[in-house]
Design a protein around this motif. Structure first.
Motif, PDB file in Angstrom:
ATOM      1  N   ALA A 103       0.835  -1.204   0.000  1.00 19.88           N
ATOM      2  CA  ALA A 103       0.000   0.000   0.000  1.00 19.88           C
ATOM      3  C   ALA A 103       0.868   1.250   0.000  1.00 19.88           C
ATOM      4  O   ALA A 103       0.589   2.223  -0.712  1.00 19.88           O
ATOM      5  N   CYS A 160      -2.276   3.701   4.140  1.00 23.48           N
ATOM      6  CA  CYS A 160      -2.619   4.892   3.353  1.00 23.48           C
ATOM      7  C   CYS A 160      -2.715   6.131   4.234  1.00 23.48           C
ATOM      8  O   CYS A 160      -2.307   7.224   3.838  1.00 23.48           O
ATOM      9  N   ARG A 207      -1.470   8.496   0.874  1.00 25.32           N
ATOM     10  CA  ARG A 207      -2.344   8.128  -0.234  1.00 25.32           C
ATOM     11  C   ARG A 207      -3.779   8.508   0.076  1.00 25.32           C
ATOM     12  O   ARG A 207      -4.236   8.390   1.217  1.00 25.32           O
ATOM     13  N   VAL A 253      -7.532   4.069  -1.363  1.00 19.15           N
ATOM     14  CA  VAL A 253      -7.173   2.818  -0.703  1.00 19.15           C
ATOM     15  C   VAL A 253      -7.239   1.680  -1.713  1.00 19.15           C
ATOM     16  O   VAL A 253      -8.280   1.472  -2.348  1.00 19.15           O
TER      17      VAL A 253
END
Length: 242
Positions: A97, A136, A141, A144
């Motif tokens: 991730a 995340c 980020r 997701v």
């Protein structure tokens, strides 16, 4: 500033009770009314927000301005992998991730040590998705990556659309002679689906089934990497260089 995933419609001026997980996070951080935080719901960008009220178990925030910022990798890389055992899969999901994976597909292969099905598989999927959310929140980020339900590898391969119309490059981590270096097999742009086996690698019939579905065998070099290391090495090469 704390960043929290809030999977709900967001708009400026909205007063919102945070979902239970996000509310617990705010309470652990001991935030107080007036403190600032950032929310993202996975639909693009992020939102400035302010804590309005702290209850015993509830946290109410005011949503402020939207910031149209994205931190996604330039190339979408979808990892499909034989699940490594124990906590190694948690670590793999977290780091994937962070590195910008577009999606993760856990697979049950012939040589898999970790065997999941039924309710146990559902619980693991939910747990791994939560690991991706936390990663995340930490790395910045705003989208997701989905963590798909574990599937049998051969069944997953059979369900893939024909390679010719898929619009993606399919790569298979392989120890077979003649496997091309990863850098030589990747086009300049476009999505990539990368398949990597579990501890012990893919069985010969599984590798042949992948080749029949348009996967091209690639190598990461002379060293044999662990099942949890190899897909991350490939992901880093594909996303950080794009």
């Amino acid at each position: 500033m704390p960043r929290l995933h809030c999977p709900a419609p967001l708009s400026p001026g909205l007063l919102l009770a945070l979902p239970a997980g996000a509310a617990r996070h705010v309470q652990v951080l001991r935030l107080q009314p007036g403190d600032a935080l950032t929310l993202f719901n996975g639909e693009g960008g992020e939102w400035a927000a302010t804590v309005e009220r702290m209850g015993r178990s509830e946290v109410e925030v005011r949503v402020d301005a939207h910031q149209a910022v994205e931190r996604e990798a330039a190339r979408a890389v979808h990892l499909a992998l034989g699940m490594p055992a124990n906590e190694r899969m948690d670590w793999l999901v977290e780091k994937a991730a962070e590195l910008g994976v577009a999606s993760l597909q856990p697979l049950l292969a012939e040589r898999s040590v970790l065997r999941l099905k039924g309710e146990r598989a559902e619980k693991k999927q939910a747990h791994w998705q939560a690991v991706a959310v936390a990663a995340c929140e930490q790395c910045g980020r705003n989208r997701v990556p989905p963590l798909h339900a574990p599937q049998d590898l051969l069944a997953w391969l059979r369900a893939l659309p024909a390679a010719a119309g898929a619009g993606e490059t399919r790569l298979l981590l392989s120890l077979r002679s003649g496997a091309a270096p990863l850098a030589q097999a990747v086009p300049a742009a476009g999505p990539v689906r990368f398949l990597s086996g579990p501890e012990g690698g893919l069985a010969p019939q599984e590798e042949e089934a992948a080749l029949a579905q348009g996967f091209v065998p690639v190598s990461l070099g002379a060293r044999t990497l662990r099942a949890e290391t190899a897909p991350l090495a490939a992901l880093a090469a594909l996303t950080l260089a794009a």
